[in-house]
Design a protein around this motif. Structure first.
Motif, PDB file in Angstrom:
ATOM      1  N   ASP A 331       0.836  -1.202   0.000  1.00 52.61           N
ATOM      2  CA  ASP A 331       0.000   0.000   0.000  1.00 52.61           C
ATOM      3  C   ASP A 331       0.870   1.251   0.000  1.00 52.61           C
ATOM      4  N   GLU A 332       1.944   1.198   0.765  1.00 59.06           N
ATOM      5  CA  GLU A 332       2.814   2.370   0.804  1.00 59.06           C
ATOM      6  C   GLU A 332       3.577   2.529  -0.508  1.00 59.06           C
ATOM      7  N   LEU A 333       4.171   1.455  -0.976  1.00 58.67           N
ATOM      8  CA  LEU A 333       5.029   1.575  -2.158  1.00 58.67           C
ATOM      9  C   LEU A 333       4.220   1.889  -3.416  1.00 58.67           C
ATOM     10  N   ASP A 334       2.985   1.421  -3.452  1.00 60.51           N
ATOM     11  CA  ASP A 334       2.153   1.764  -4.605  1.00 60.51           C
ATOM     12  C   ASP A 334       2.047   3.286  -4.729  1.00 60.51           C
ATOM     13  N   GLN A 335       1.968   3.963  -3.579  1.00 52.89           N
ATOM     14  CA  GLN A 335       1.855   5.428  -3.571  1.00 52.89           C
ATOM     15  C   GLN A 335       3.191   6.111  -3.847  1.00 52.89           C
ATOM     16  N   THR A 336       4.276   5.526  -3.346  1.00 54.72           N
ATOM     17  CA  THR A 336       5.527   6.288  -3.296  1.00 54.72           C
ATOM     18  C   THR A 336       6.613   5.823  -4.266  1.00 54.72           C
ATOM     19  N   ALA A 337       6.565   4.567  -4.695  1.00 61.21           N
ATOM     20  CA  ALA A 337       7.712   4.039  -5.436  1.00 61.21           C
ATOM     21  C   ALA A 337       7.702   4.500  -6.889  1.00 61.21           C
ATOM     22  N   PRO A 338       8.790   5.122  -7.352  1.00 62.61           N
ATOM     23  CA  PRO A 338       8.908   5.452  -8.767  1.00 62.61           C
ATOM     24  C   PRO A 338       8.894   4.169  -9.595  1.00 62.61           C
ATOM     25  N   ARG A 339       8.283   4.232 -10.771  1.00 58.88           N
ATOM     26  CA  ARG A 339       8.208   3.063 -11.653  1.00 58.88           C
ATOM     27  C   ARG A 339       9.449   2.992 -12.533  1.00 58.88           C
ATOM     28  N   ARG A 340       9.890   1.773 -12.744  1.00 59.93           N
ATOM     29  CA  ARG A 340      11.032   1.547 -13.623  1.00 59.93           C
ATOM     30  C   ARG A 340      10.786   0.290 -14.427  1.00 59.93           C
ATOM     31  N   MET A 341      11.598   0.104 -15.486  1.00 59.42           N
ATOM     32  CA  MET A 341      11.492  -1.139 -16.241  1.00 59.42           C
ATOM     33  C   MET A 341      12.747  -1.971 -16.039  1.00 59.42           C
ATOM     34  N   ALA A 342      12.519  -3.249 -15.802  1.00 58.77           N
ATOM     35  CA  ALA A 342      13.613  -4.191 -15.597  1.00 58.77           C
ATOM     36  C   ALA A 342      13.217  -5.489 -16.283  1.00 58.77           C
ATOM     37  N   VAL A 343      14.192  -6.148 -16.848  1.00 65.65           N
ATOM     38  CA  VAL A 343      13.949  -7.433 -17.496  1.00 65.65           C
ATOM     39  C   VAL A 343      14.798  -8.468 -16.760  1.00 65.65           C
ATOM     40  N   LEU A 344      14.137  -9.401 -16.115  1.00 73.22           N
ATOM     41  CA  LEU A 344      14.864 -10.307 -15.222  1.00 73.22           C
ATOM     42  C   LEU A 344      15.503 -11.480 -15.964  1.00 73.22           C
ATOM     43  N   ASN A 345      14.827 -11.968 -17.016  1.00 67.72           N
ATOM     44  CA  ASN A 345      15.367 -13.081 -17.826  1.00 67.72           C
ATOM     45  C   ASN A 345      15.415 -12.609 -19.269  1.00 67.72           C
ATOM     46  N   PRO A 346      16.498 -11.920 -19.644  1.00 68.14           N
ATOM     47  CA  PRO A 346      16.476 -11.188 -20.920  1.00 68.14           C
ATOM     48  C   PRO A 346      16.467 -12.093 -22.164  1.00 68.14           C
ATOM     49  N   LEU A 347      15.698 -11.663 -23.138  1.00 69.89           N
ATOM     50  CA  LEU A 347      15.718 -12.228 -24.480  1.00 69.89           C
ATOM     51  C   LEU A 347      15.965 -11.044 -25.417  1.00 69.89           C
ATOM     52  N   LYS A 348      17.021 -11.164 -26.209  1.00 77.05           N
ATOM     53  CA  LYS A 348      17.366 -10.040 -27.086  1.00 77.05           C
ATOM     54  C   LYS A 348      16.402  -9.976 -28.273  1.00 77.05           C
ATOM     55  N   VAL A 349      15.945  -8.762 -28.579  1.00 71.48           N
ATOM     56  CA  VAL A 349      15.096  -8.558 -29.746  1.00 71.48           C
ATOM     57  C   VAL A 349      15.785  -7.522 -30.642  1.00 71.48           C
ATOM     58  N   VAL A 350      15.995  -7.884 -31.904  1.00 68.85           N
ATOM     59  CA  VAL A 350      16.569  -6.927 -32.852  1.00 68.85           C
ATOM     60  C   VAL A 350      15.421  -6.367 -33.687  1.00 68.85           C
ATOM     61  N   ILE A 351      15.289  -5.043 -33.607  1.00 73.85           N
ATOM     62  CA  ILE A 351      14.222  -4.380 -34.360  1.00 73.85           C
ATOM     63  C   ILE A 351      14.812  -4.035 -35.733  1.00 73.85           C
ATOM     64  N   THR A 352      14.514  -4.847 -36.696  1.00 78.39           N
ATOM     65  CA  THR A 352      15.251  -4.774 -37.963  1.00 78.39           C
ATOM     66  C   THR A 352      14.968  -3.497 -38.752  1.00 78.39           C
ATOM     67  N   VAL A 511      20.670   3.894  -3.103  1.00 78.03           N
ATOM     68  CA  VAL A 511      20.541   2.595  -2.452  1.00 78.03           C
ATOM     69  C   VAL A 511      19.260   2.463  -1.643  1.00 78.03           C
ATOM     70  N   THR A 512      18.786   3.570  -1.085  1.00 76.27           N
ATOM     71  CA  THR A 512      17.669   3.428  -0.157  1.00 76.27           C
ATOM     72  C   THR A 512      16.297   3.655  -0.776  1.00 76.27           C
ATOM     73  N   ILE A 513      16.236   3.859  -2.094  1.00 74.82           N
ATOM     74  CA  ILE A 513      14.926   4.131  -2.691  1.00 74.82           C
ATOM     75  C   ILE A 513      14.296   2.858  -3.247  1.00 74.82           C
ATOM     76  N   PRO A 514      13.101   2.512  -2.801  1.00 70.44           N
ATOM     77  CA  PRO A 514      12.417   1.375  -3.405  1.00 70.44           C
ATOM     78  C   PRO A 514      11.749   1.808  -4.725  1.00 70.44           C
ATOM     79  N   TYR A 515      11.855   0.932  -5.730  1.00 70.25           N
ATOM     80  CA  TYR A 515      11.240   1.180  -7.034  1.00 70.25           C
ATOM     81  C   TYR A 515      10.213   0.095  -7.314  1.00 70.25           C
ATOM     82  N   GLN A 516       9.257   0.441  -8.133  1.00 68.30           N
ATOM     83  CA  GLN A 516       8.448  -0.634  -8.691  1.00 68.30           C
ATOM     84  C   GLN A 516       9.036  -0.991 -10.045  1.00 68.30           C
ATOM     85  N   PHE A 517       9.476  -2.227 -10.195  1.00 69.78           N
ATOM     86  CA  PHE A 517       9.824  -2.719 -11.520  1.00 69.78           C
ATOM     87  C   PHE A 517       8.507  -3.198 -12.106  1.00 69.78           C
TER      88      PHE A 517
END
Ligand code: ATP
Ligand code: MG
Length: 550
Positions: A331-352, A511-517
């Motif tokens: 409930d707290e982090l939904d309000q406060t955490a900045p959103r970010r994008m992270a890919v945990l199991n990467p698959l490379k995509v080439v946009i031709t 280091v101390t900022i929680p993010y939403q991935f």
């Protein structure tokens, strides 16, 4: 934030202020420095310091250090840090050992009043004389020693003349008392050869908790001495000691239910075992319910305070659902955490159809509902990463991500289509080739419905990281209840994603900022660890409760 419950302890305090019994409320938090603080202690801290704050009273920190065999100065510092982190400042700091000289003098007073005696029974004999719940105890043969003899023997105990266990100082109360705690309880025992972290080798006799606590409370002018329910049966002894030493006014002991939390353990003894036997990496292992572990995992201390308010304070023991802790932090982090994008199991995509020498700059809000949190810049490039879980060669309509020949929206960017799979010799998919639709930035393609949105990271600017996913430390709600604690450990409590990639803005992440991935959960950078030079990110909590039906 939820309102602070006006529980029975606060009601008692209101009465004591209204009746004029007290002008100012004083509480204390009395940890023993024999381990790290855990969420159970947080409940006690929030209770004691919260009352101090709300009633313009005072709350002391008192290290209850009467058992030097188990204690360590390192825990003193760790406990101070934990309390500060939770957001509280103590009025005075004391050690129970500061009172050793005073406690000795009070013991002499008890002897002089005929209320304490030196007993030569050993521990086993004392136990045999104690009786049981159904049978009264029998008097020690040493119970009626003269005051003069007792004074002399106690002085010689202190002087180191007797061996460990050969004598004790006992209160002279009632060996037939229905409450076993009143059957001449031990006040002092002999412990040679210990180096106390505060008093060194100054003492070879040590006072027991039940004797030390009421006097320490009284000396500090504590008005309400709050402790957990298992001490309710000790309250008559607490009162007996203060009464027989003529303390007035006397602090009032009030008991409340200790916190029990499902799927974990809140007992220093059990936590010590997990640490000592190496089932976790240390007191600050992010899977532990210790304050050091939760801090490292990325829990904001405000979410822990909020959790403590939500569970409230009662007189009945109960098991609180781990889900309650997790929803407080969500409930707290939904309000406060900045959103970010992270890919945990990467698959490379080439946009031709995206030029290799081009870098697109996109802007994405930090939070979908809070403009005040601003925006960050994303870069787009010919090579990007998506998660392996977001692509399937073929799938049914329920799968709203990318399939071969299908389309998906990249969050904050374009709609792409998967055209071709590249495999290695073993048949593993190592790359995807696709095309993006340049007309779809910020709008839907005309006449086509794109159902899925997935996160991505530009390969050109990706930050490499190790991501650690934590699950509950135990696989049963009440660990150690049916079998040995260790057997109940969850073997999958830690899963590592060593090749994760994060969007470039996280290169400067604090280091101390929680993010939403997005789509993955809430994460925070690890305070202490790096992995092969890469930052480590801990998952604080998933986005949803995945345990509810399982
Ligand atoms: P443990 O059982 O984990 O060893 P403890 O009671 O021995 O805990 P202390 O350091 O003596 O630990 O506790 C300091 C204060 O915190 C005490 O007032 C105690 O009642 C309180 N406390 C400890 N555990 C809990 C808990 N689970 N819930 C609420 N209060 C707790
Ligand atoms: Mg204790």
């Amino acid at each position: 934030m939820s309102e602070v419950q006006h529980h029975f302890i606060r009601q008692q305090i209101d009465q004591d202020l209204a009746s004029g019994k007290h002008q100012q409320i004083r509480t204390r938090f009395p940890p023993e420095p024999n381990g790290s603080l855990h969420l159970g202690h947080a409940k006690s801290i929030v209770l004691n310091f919260g009352i101090g704050q709300d009633y313009a009273g005072r709350t002391n920190l008192r290290f209850d250090d009467t058992n030097p065999a188990r204690e360590d100065a390192a825990y003193v510092a760790a406990i101070q840090q934990d309390i500060r982190w939770l957001g509280y400042t103590w009025h005075e700091q004391h050690f129970a050992s500061d009172y050793f000289a005073a406690l000795y003098d009070y013991a002499v007073q008890l002897i002089q009043r005929g209320k304490a005696y030196v007993c030569d029974l050993n521990a086993e004999q004392v136990r045999a004389h104690r009786g049981s719940l159904t049978e009264p105890g029998t008097d020690s043969p040493y119970r009626n020693r003269s005051i003069a003899d007792n004074l002399a023997l106690f002085a010689r105990m202190r002087a180191g003349e007797y061996a460990d266990g050969s004598r004790t100082l006992r209160a002279k109360i009632d060996m037939a008392a229905p409450n076993i705690n009143l059957r001449d309880p031990t006040l002092y025992r002999i412990r040679h050869g210990l180096v106390h972290h505060q008093t060194g080798e100054a003492w070879c006799i040590y006072p027991l908790y039940d004797y030390t606590h009421p006097i320490s409370d009284a000396l500090e002018g504590i008005t309400h001495s709050l402790c957990t329910l298992e001490f309710a049966d000790h309250r008559p002894l607490y009162d007996w000691i203060l009464h027989n030493l003529d303390f007035d006014p006397r602090p009032q002991q009030i008991e409340f239910a200790r916190l029990n939390l499902s799927y974990t353990v809140l007992s220093k003894r059990r936590l010590t075992r997990l640490v000592a036997e190496g089932h976790v990496t240390g007191w600050d292992d992010p899977r532990l319910p210790t304050l050091a572990g939760l801090r490292r995992r990325g829990y904001p201390s405000s979410a822990i305070r909020e959790f403590c308010h939500r569970i409230g304070v009662t007189r009945a023991d109960s098991l609180v659902e781990m889900a309650m802790l997790e929803s407080a932090v969500r409930d707290e982090l939904d309000q406060t955490a900045p959103r970010r994008m992270a890919v945990l199991n990467p698959l490379k995509v080439v946009i031709t159809n995206y030029p290799a020498d081009q870098t697109g700059t996109l802007t994405a809000p930090n939070h979908p509902k809070r403009d005040d949190l601003g925006a960050r810049t994303l870069t787009f490039s010919r090579e990007i990463y998506i998660d392996q879980a977001d692509f399937r060669e073929t799938a049914n309509k329920k799968y709203k991500r990318l399939v071969l020949g299908g389309e998906v929206r990249l969050r904050h960017a374009y709609v792409i289509r998967a055209d071709q799979i590249i495999r290695d010799d073993t048949g593993q998919i190592i790359e995807l080739q696709g095309t993006c639709d340049p007309a779809t930035l910020g709008k839907n393609p005309a006449g086509r419905k794109v159902r899925g949105v997935i996160q991505w990271v530009s390969a050109a600017t990706a930050v490499q990281a190790e991501v650690r996913l934590y699950d509950r430390l135990f696989q049963v709600p009440e660990p150690g209840k049916k079998q040995d604690l260790i057997t109940d450990l969850n073997p999958d409590s830690l899963q590592t994603r060593p090749d994760a990639v994060l969007e470039a803005s996280l290169a400067q992440a604090e280091v101390t900022i929680p993010y939403q991935f997005e789509r993955e959960g809430y994460f925070c950078r690890d305070i202490t660890d790096t992995a092969n030079g890469k930052p480590v990110y801990n998952r604080i909590v998933s986005l949803r409760d995945t345990w509810q039906n399982g």
